[in-house]
Design an enzyme around this catalytic site. Structure first.
Site, PDB file in Angstrom:
ATOM      1  N   ASN A 172       0.849  -1.184   0.000  1.00 51.59           N
ATOM      2  CA  ASN A 172       0.000   0.000   0.000  1.00 51.59           C
ATOM      3  C   ASN A 172       0.890   1.242   0.000  1.00 51.59           C
ATOM      4  O   ASN A 172       2.034   1.177   0.442  1.00 51.59           O
ATOM      5  CB  ASN A 172      -0.922  -0.004   1.230  1.00 51.59           C
ATOM      6  CG  ASN A 172      -2.072   0.974   1.071  1.00 51.59           C
ATOM      7  OD1 ASN A 172      -1.927   2.165   1.297  1.00 51.59           O
ATOM      8  ND2 ASN A 172      -3.213   0.471   0.638  1.00 51.59           N
ATOM      9  N   HIS A 178     -11.693  16.262  -3.163  1.00 53.49           N
ATOM     10  CA  HIS A 178     -10.531  16.846  -2.482  1.00 53.49           C
ATOM     11  C   HIS A 178      -9.544  15.747  -2.153  1.00 53.49           C
ATOM     12  O   HIS A 178      -9.685  15.080  -1.131  1.00 53.49           O
ATOM     13  CB  HIS A 178     -10.944  17.493  -1.155  1.00 53.49           C
ATOM     14  CG  HIS A 178     -11.753  18.743  -1.282  1.00 53.49           C
ATOM     15  ND1 HIS A 178     -12.388  19.308  -0.199  1.00 53.49           N
ATOM     16  CD2 HIS A 178     -12.015  19.548  -2.340  1.00 53.49           C
ATOM     17  CE1 HIS A 178     -13.023  20.412  -0.592  1.00 53.49           C
ATOM     18  NE2 HIS A 178     -12.818  20.576  -1.890  1.00 53.49           N
ATOM     19  N   HIS A 207     -12.137   9.069   2.037  1.00 49.28           N
ATOM     20  CA  HIS A 207     -11.393   7.856   1.672  1.00 49.28           C
ATOM     21  C   HIS A 207     -10.024   7.848   2.353  1.00 49.28           C
ATOM     22  O   HIS A 207      -9.446   8.893   2.588  1.00 49.28           O
ATOM     23  CB  HIS A 207     -11.239   7.767   0.153  1.00 49.28           C
ATOM     24  CG  HIS A 207     -12.495   7.337  -0.535  1.00 49.28           C
ATOM     25  ND1 HIS A 207     -12.515   6.393  -1.530  1.00 49.28           N
ATOM     26  CD2 HIS A 207     -13.787   7.707  -0.342  1.00 49.28           C
ATOM     27  CE1 HIS A 207     -13.756   6.208  -1.938  1.00 49.28           C
ATOM     28  NE2 HIS A 207     -14.554   7.003  -1.249  1.00 49.28           N
ATOM     29  N   GLU A 211     -14.384   5.210   2.692  1.00 48.72           N
ATOM     30  CA  GLU A 211     -13.832   4.032   2.023  1.00 48.72           C
ATOM     31  C   GLU A 211     -13.314   3.172   3.170  1.00 48.72           C
ATOM     32  O   GLU A 211     -14.030   2.371   3.723  1.00 48.72           O
ATOM     33  CB  GLU A 211     -12.716   4.426   1.071  1.00 48.72           C
ATOM     34  CG  GLU A 211     -12.148   3.241   0.323  1.00 48.72           C
ATOM     35  CD  GLU A 211     -10.977   3.656  -0.558  1.00 48.72           C
ATOM     36  OE1 GLU A 211     -10.929   3.199  -1.693  1.00 48.72           O
ATOM     37  OE2 GLU A 211     -10.100   4.417  -0.094  1.00 48.72           O
ATOM     38  N   GLU A 252     -11.762  -0.484  -6.254  1.00 51.48           N
ATOM     39  CA  GLU A 252     -10.565  -0.105  -7.007  1.00 51.48           C
ATOM     40  C   GLU A 252      -9.551  -1.248  -7.084  1.00 51.48           C
ATOM     41  O   GLU A 252      -8.842  -1.392  -8.084  1.00 51.48           O
ATOM     42  CB  GLU A 252      -9.910   1.144  -6.412  1.00 51.48           C
ATOM     43  CG  GLU A 252      -9.444   0.976  -4.985  1.00 51.48           C
ATOM     44  CD  GLU A 252      -8.906   2.290  -4.375  1.00 51.48           C
ATOM     45  OE1 GLU A 252      -8.989   3.334  -5.030  1.00 51.48           O
ATOM     46  OE2 GLU A 252      -8.437   2.229  -3.235  1.00 51.48           O
TER      47      GLU A 252
END
Lengths: 703, 703
Positions: free
Chosen positions: B194, B415, B484, B503, B509
Site C-alpha cells: 500500500n 478533495h 477515503h 472508504e 478499485e
C-alpha cells in the site's frame, strides 16, 4: 606579513589544478570573494578583506537523501557578473533610505554524472558577501531532500566569538565570549534551562555568530531570507576552525524538502575592521525581496506599556483562578470559578495602564492573560490550549476597547499559542477577525514549550512555514505581528514589514528569572539584531525584583541609565516601557527620556562599538530635527568620547543627558543617575563615564 | 457440557476472592456481563451468551506514562444500574427507526494509592456489550498520557477469524479467514503493498474483527464513538487466545493524551448464535451520541456516476500534462503546458457523464482530477500539493456547473489531500466556500500516502482529530463528506450524519489493481460496515480490465449479478455506478436494476448470512412499498432459499430477478446473467443459485 604570503600562495595553488577561479569584489574593492571548483569538481569559495584572508577555502554543496549528492563532480557551465545599486525606503527602520549596492557573480554549475544543474549566486557588498544556492527547473531534478548542507565557513584562526549554544528550539541563552577552541569546554555551562530546547553538538552554535580575529577583523555569519527552509546552525570543527553548516531537522531527523525550481536562503558573511560597520550594515535586508505589500499605510511603529512585567516577576498571574486541575476550553466553566485575586488582566488594572499610557503619550497597551486557558497552558503537550477569542470574566473586551479609544490609546492583542500550532492555525482567521472587530491592529504571539505536532522543532522547515503563514495571513488582515519564541529574523521584514518585532533571544524577562549578563545588550546588536528588530522590552527602573514579589530574588543587571540607552541602541519599531507605572512614578525625571525617545528614524550614526564592551549610537527621529543618543556599556567602566558632528552645522540644540551617577553600580546601586541639560552644536564633544552594565542616553532637541 | 462446567467454576472462584461480582444482563437476558475486581484490585469482566462463556475473564485498565498506572489497586466506590429504551430516527439508514435498548451498569472505581477515580460504564444490548472508561473531573487527575490500554478480550478457543493485518495507516487489505492460531503464520502473506502502511505485530489485527466459534457463536469486536482518541487494534496472545488492546501511537510512539474529565471510545463485543444478528445490530450507532446538527434537511442520500474508474484502470489520467518534472502550485504555469491527451476530467467527457446521469436518473456526478497538481501528487512528502480551488485549463467549473444544473444533476466535489493535512486544513474554509459558491453539496476527500506532519499515522489521535474537524466544519457549510483512506467509521454518522460515507477498506478499485477475493463482499458487512457505510463503488460490468487499458490485466473477481446485489448488501446512502457509460450501454437490461435500486430504506431484513460465504438482505425503499433483495455469494456455488414473507400480506408484487446464469463464472464467464420477471406475494418462496463470487438481485414492485 607571513599570513598574507600564504594567502597569495593559496590562490596560486588553486589555479594550478587547472580550474579557473573567478573573483568577485565589493563595490569599494575591500571584499574579494573567489570561487572555483576543486579537483573533485566540488565548489569552493574564499573571502579576503583588504587583501587578508577572512574566510579560507571552504566547500559548498549538499548531500541528499535517496539520490546522488550535490557536493562534487560539477563543471562550470558559465558565469555571469552584474552590478546593482539602488536606494529603497523601508516602511520603518534605522534610516529612511537604504542603499543596496553590490556586485554579483552567478555561477551556473552542472553535475556531469547526473546532468543536474545548480547555480550559486554570490553578492559582494562593501561589508561582506552573501550567497545562495539556486536549483533551476530541469529535467533531472524535481523533489529532493537535503541530508546535510555542506557549506563551510573556514576561519583563519582561533577567533574570539560571541556565541550561544546551537539549539533547535530556543535562542534564549546568555552569550558566551570565548575563543573558538574553548566552545567545547564551555558548552555544558552555556546551556541553561528552557521550557523547550534541543541542542545537537558540543561545538554547535547559532547564527548570527559574531567573531573578532586577533588581527582586529570583525566577522559575522548569519542567513537572510529564511523562507521554506530550516534554520542554519554552525558546527565547529575545532581542530581546523572550520564551521560546517548544520540545518535544523524535522521530527524524523530529515532536513528541508525542496522542489526545483527553488533557492536556499542566503548565507551571509559580514567582514570589517570596524565593528561599527557590522551594526550599520543592511546586507541582511538587502538580500531579502522588496516589500510584497501594496499598501503599508497601516503599519506604524509603536511605543507601548502593558500588563506583563508584573506577571513575569511573579507579582501577578496570567491565570484567573486556582480552581482547576486542568482546563478543557469547551467544558470548563469559568463563571463559577473562584478568582485567585492575582489575575492582572482585569478591567481595573488595565484601565490604570490605559490612563498611564494616555497621560505619558504612549501609543498602545499590551495585555497578557486576558483570555481563558492560562490555568493550564503549558507542559502537557495540550492541543486545544487557547481559543484566542474568549476573555476571562473580569476582562471586558468591549468596555476596555471603548475606554482605550476614549483615551486615544490602542490595545495590543496577545496570542500565546503554547506551540500548539495546528490549534493556532485553525483559529487564526477567527482570531485575526476578532482583533479587527475590536480595534486591535497588532498582536504579540508566543510559542512557549515544545511544538505540536509533537517532535517538530521550533526551527524546522515545518515551523518556518508556519511563522511565515501567520505573518502573511496577518498582512491580509492588516495586522502587525510581534512573534516571541519564533525563529530569529533574517530580514524578512523588508518583504513583510508587518513583522514589526520578534523576541527570539534572551529578553528582559530573564532579568526576572535570575538575571542576564551586564554586557548582554552590548552583544545583541551584533548578533540577534542583525536579522531584524527585537521586542526586548527595556525600561526596567526597579532592579530589585523582590520589591515586586518577595519570593523572587532576581536582580536586573543594569543601571537605569543603561535601561534608557536601550531605546536607542536596541533598534525596534516596537518599544515597550516594561516596568510598572508605580515604578516609573518614582523616577519621572528619568522616565521623561522614554516618553521623548522616537521609535522610527531618518538616520543612524554608529559612534562607538565593540561587541561585548560598548555600543554608542545616535539616531535622528523620523521627520524631525531631534536626535537621540544611547550608550550601553559592558564589563568595565569606561569613558565614552563622542563628537556631535552629526548635528546640522550652525544650528543650536539643547541636549539632556541621562547618565550613570559616579557611584552607580549595576549590582549595588543601579538607580543612581544624573540628568544634565546643556547647549550643544555640531562642534560639541562629550566625554561621559559609563559604569559596568551602565550607559547613558541623550536627547538633543533644536533650540 | 464440559465447557459449561468450567464456566460456572470460574464464576465461583471469582467470588471466592471475596470481591463481589456484579452482573449485567441484556434486555432479553441472553447476554450476561459480569464485572469484578481481582485480588490485585484490577477490574475484570467476562461475558456469557445463553449461559455459555463468550469472553472469558479479561482485564481492564491502562498503563500511563510518567505516573502510576491505572490497571490495579482499585476498589469499588459504588455501582449504578439503569435501563434505557428509546427509538430514534436516523437521517438516513438501513431502517427509518432504530431501537436503542440496553441495561447499563456504571462502576465507580477509586485507586486507593493515588486517590484517582475511574469509572467503567457497561451497556448490555441483546446482541452484545459495549463499555467505556470514564475519567471524571477530580483533584488528582488532570492531564495524562496513555502508555497502553490493557483491555483484554479473552477468547474461549481457537476461533475462526476474518481478519486483516493490524496497521497504523491502512485497512486496504483482503480478509484472511483462518484459525486464531494461524494468524502468525499467515501475517506476512496478508500484508500486501500500500502507498502508506505500518504494521506492528505478527499477531496484530484490526477491528472490527469477525469471529466464529466451533460452537457456532458469532463474535465481533470493534469500537464506537472514536473521538479524540487513537484507533483500537488488537494483538493476539496466540498461546492463551487473549486479544490485548493495542492503540495506535503518534510519531513519538506515545498513545492518546487525555485530560480529565474525559471518556474513551466504547469497546464493543457483539455476540450471537445467528450471524444475521451481527448485520442487524445497531449497537455501534446506539453507543454514539445523538445527532449534533439542528437542521439535517440538506443531507440527502446520493446515487452517482463519475469520472473515476477510467483513471483507476489506467485508461485515462488524473493529470493534464506530462510536461512537469514536479509541480509548484504557485509557480507552475499550466496555460503553456502540453495536454497529455489522457486527462479525463475535461469539459467534453464530464458533459457526457452528466448526460448519462440525467438520462438514467442519477443524482450526481463525481469528477476526480479536475484541479491542478495531479502531475505531482504523492510519494514526495509534498506539503503544498493541492489548493482545492484551481481547475485545469480544460475543466470549466462554471460551465460544467451550469450544464449539470440544466440537466438536474448535482456535481460532487473531490478533495485529494495527499495526506498533507496542514495544507488541507489551511485551505478548508476556502475549499468548502468554493463548493458552496459553485453548487457542490458533497465532497469525496482522500488521504493517499504518508501523513504530513511527517511520521504521524492515519489512525493516531492527531489524525482522528483532523477527520473529525473536517466533518464538523463541513457541517457548518452544509456539506456532506465521503472520506477515503480516513479512519474506519465507528458510528459517528449518528452524531454527524453529514459523514455519508467512507472508504477505509479494500474497495472496488482493487479489482483493477490485481483483484480482490471473490468472497470479499461476504465479509465486509461483518467487519468494515459495522461502523458505518462504505463508498464501495460497485457496479462493474466489464470484468476484463484489459478491455479498458491493454496494459492492465487485472480481472474483477465477480459476476455482474454479484455487482448488482452489492447495491443492497453493501448498505450506503452514497452509491456509485462505477463503470463507464460505454460498458453500461452494452448491458442496459442489467443496468436497469442499478437505476431502480433505492439508496435509503425504511426497513431491512437479513434473510441469510454466513461470513465469508453468503449474505442475503431484503430492504424496503424509503417512503415506498418497493423492496430490493441482494444476495452475494462466496467461495462455493450455493442454492439460496428465501421466503418473501416480509411483503405485505395480501398484496401482489412483480419481482424482477437478476441472477447468475447457469454457466456464469466469476473468472471465465462473469457477464452471464438471467433476468426473469414474476408475480410474487408474501407467501412466495424463491430458490436461486448463485455461483462462486456471484449472487442475485431482485426488485419487487407492487403490482
Amino acid at each position: 606579513m607571513k599570513r598574507q604570503n600564504i594567502y597569495i600562495l593559496l590562490f596560486t595553488l588553486l589555479t594550478c589544478f587547472g580550474v579557473t577561479a573567478q573573483q568577485l569584489s565589493s563595490p569599494d574593492g575591500d571584499v574579494v570573494m573567489e570561487f572555483s571548483l576543486n579537483s573533485d569538481g566540488a565548489p569552493v569559495y574564499q573571502i579576503a578583506f583588504k587583501n587578508k584572508a577572512a574566510v579560507k577555502s571552504s566547500k559548498l554543496g549538499f548531500t541528499l537523501k535517496e539520490t546522488e549528492n550535490m557536493d562534487s563532480g560539477f563543471s562550470v557551465l558559465d558565469t555571469q557578473t552584474s552590478t546593482f545599486d539602488e536606494t529603497w525606503k523601508p516602511v520603518w527602520g534605522e534610516e529612511s533610505e537604504i542603499k543596496n549596492h553590490y556586485n554579483e557573480l552567478l555561477v551556473r554549475l552542472k553535475q556531469e554524472s547526473t546532468e543536474r544543474l545548480m547555480n550559486i549566486r554570490f553578492r559582494a557588498f562593501n561589508e561582506g558577501v552573501g550567497f545562495r544556492y539556486e536549483f533551476p527547473e530541469q529535467p533531472n531534478l524535481g523533489h529532493f531532500i537535503i541530508e546535510d548542507e555542506k557549506t563551510q565557513f573556514a576561519m583563519t584562526g582561533d577567533h574570539t566569538a560571541f556565541w550561544i549554544p546551537g539549539d533547535y528550539d530556543t535562542q534564549e541563552y546568555d552569550y558566551t565570549e570565548s575563543r573558538l577552541s574553548e566552545i567545547r569546554g564551555l558548552m555544558d555551562k552555556s546551556i541553561t534551562e528552557n521550557l523547550s530546547q534541543k541542542s545537537f553538538s558540543s561545538t554547535g552554535v547559532q547564527t548570527s555568530l559574531m567573531m573578532k580575529t586577533d588581527e582586529g577583523l570583525y566577522i559575522n555569519i548569519h542567513e537572510a531570507a529564511l523562507i521554506d527552509f530550516s534554520v542554519l546552525h554552525l558546527e565547529l570543527d575545532d581542530e581546523t576552525m572550520v564551521f560546517n553548516a548544520w540545518l535544523t531537522p524535522d521530527v524524523q531527523g530529515t532536513k528541508p524538502y525542496l522542489i526545483a525550481p527553488s533557492n536556499t536562503p542566503w548565507r551571509t558573511v559580514m567582514i570589517s575592521d570596524d565593528a561599527r560597520d557590522i551594526l550599520a550594515s543592511r546586507m541582511t535586508y538587502n538580500l531579502n525581496e522588496p516589500c510584497a505589500l501594496e499598501d503599508t499605510s497601516w503599519i506604524k511603529p509603536v511605543k507601548y506599556v502593558g500588563v506583563w512585567w508584573e506577571m513575569i516577576t511573579g507579582k501577578s498571574s496570567w491565570s484567573y483562578t486556582n480552581d482547576f486541575k486542568a482546563v478543557k476550553l469547551d467544558a470548563t466553566d469559568y463563571s463559577k470559578a473562584t478568582p485567585n485575586g492575582t489575575h492582572a488582566a482585569n478591567n481595573k488594572r488595565v484601565k490604570e495602564l490605559i490612563d498611564f499610557a494616555a497621560l505619558h503619550g504612549f501609543d498602545g497597551v499590551l495585555v497578557e492573560g486576558w483570555n481563558v486557558g492560562w490555568e493550564d497552558w503549558y507542559g502537557h503537550s495540550k492541543d486545544y490550549v487557547f481559543d484566542f477569542v474568549t476573555p476571562y470574566p473580569d476582562f471586558d473586551v468591549d468596555e476596555i476597547q471603548a475606554y482605550a479609544k476614549s483615551k486615544g490609546v490602542e490595545m495590543i492583542m496577545h496570542h500565546e499559542t503554547s506551540s500548539s500550532v495546528r490549534n493556532y492555525e485553525r483559529h487564526l482567521d477567527e482570531a485575526y477577525q476578532f482583533m479587527k472587530d475590536h480595534g486591535y491592529n497588532a498582536v504579540k504571539s508566543g510559542y512557549v514549550g515544545d511544538i505540536l505536532p509533537r517532535g517538530e522543532n521550533h526551527y524546522s522547515q515545518w515551523m518556518i512555514n508556519h511563522y511565515q503563514y501567520a505573518i502573511e495571513k496577518a498582512a491580509e488582515y492588516e495586522i502587525m505581528v510581534n512573534a516571541h519564541e519564533a525563529v530569529r529574523p533574517t530580514g524578512i521584514a523588508r518583504t513583510y514589514p508587518n513583522l514589526i518585532g520578534n523576541e527570539s533571544a534572551r529578553g528582559t524577562e530573564y532579568q526576572a528569572f535570575g538575571g542576564s549578563k551586564p554586557n548582554h545588550v552590548t552583544v545583541l546588536p551584533f548578533t540577534r539584531l542583525i536579522g531584524g528588530p527585537m521586542d526586548y522590552t527595556p525600561g526596567i527602573f526597579e532592579m530589585d525584583i523582590s520589591k515586586l514579589n518577595p519570593n523572587n530574588n532576581s536582580h536586573v543587571n543594569s543601571t537605569i541609565a543603561n535601561q534608557l540607552a536601550l531605546y536607542v541602541t536596541m533598534y525596534s519599531p516596537l518599544q515597550m516601557a516594561a516596568d510598572l507605572p508605580e515604578n516609573y512614578n518614582k523616577f519621572l525625571d528619568a522616565f521623561q527620556f522614554i516618553k521623548d525617545v522616537a521609535v522610527d528614524w531618518d538616520k543612524s550614526m554608529y559612534l562607538e562599538a565593540e561587541p561585548g564592551n560598548y555600543i554608542t549610537i545616535a539616531r535622528k527621529a523620523k521627520g524631525t530635527n531631534n536626535w537621540f543618543v544611547g550608550n550601553v556599556n559592558g564589563k568595565v567602566s569606561r569613558e565614552s568620547n563622542i563628537s556631535l558632528d552629526f548635528l546640522d552645522k550652525g544650528k543650536k540644540y539643547i541636549a539632556t543627558i541621562y547618565a550613570d551617577a559616579k557611584d552607580a553600580d549595576y549590582k549595588t546601586n543601579p538607580q543612581e543617575y544624573t540628568i544634565k541639560k546643556m547647549k550643544v552644536t555640531n562642534t560639541s564633544k562629550l566625554s561621559l563615564k559609563s559604569v559596568e552594565g551602565g550607559g547613558y542616553a541623550i536627547s538633543i532637541v533644536e533650540e
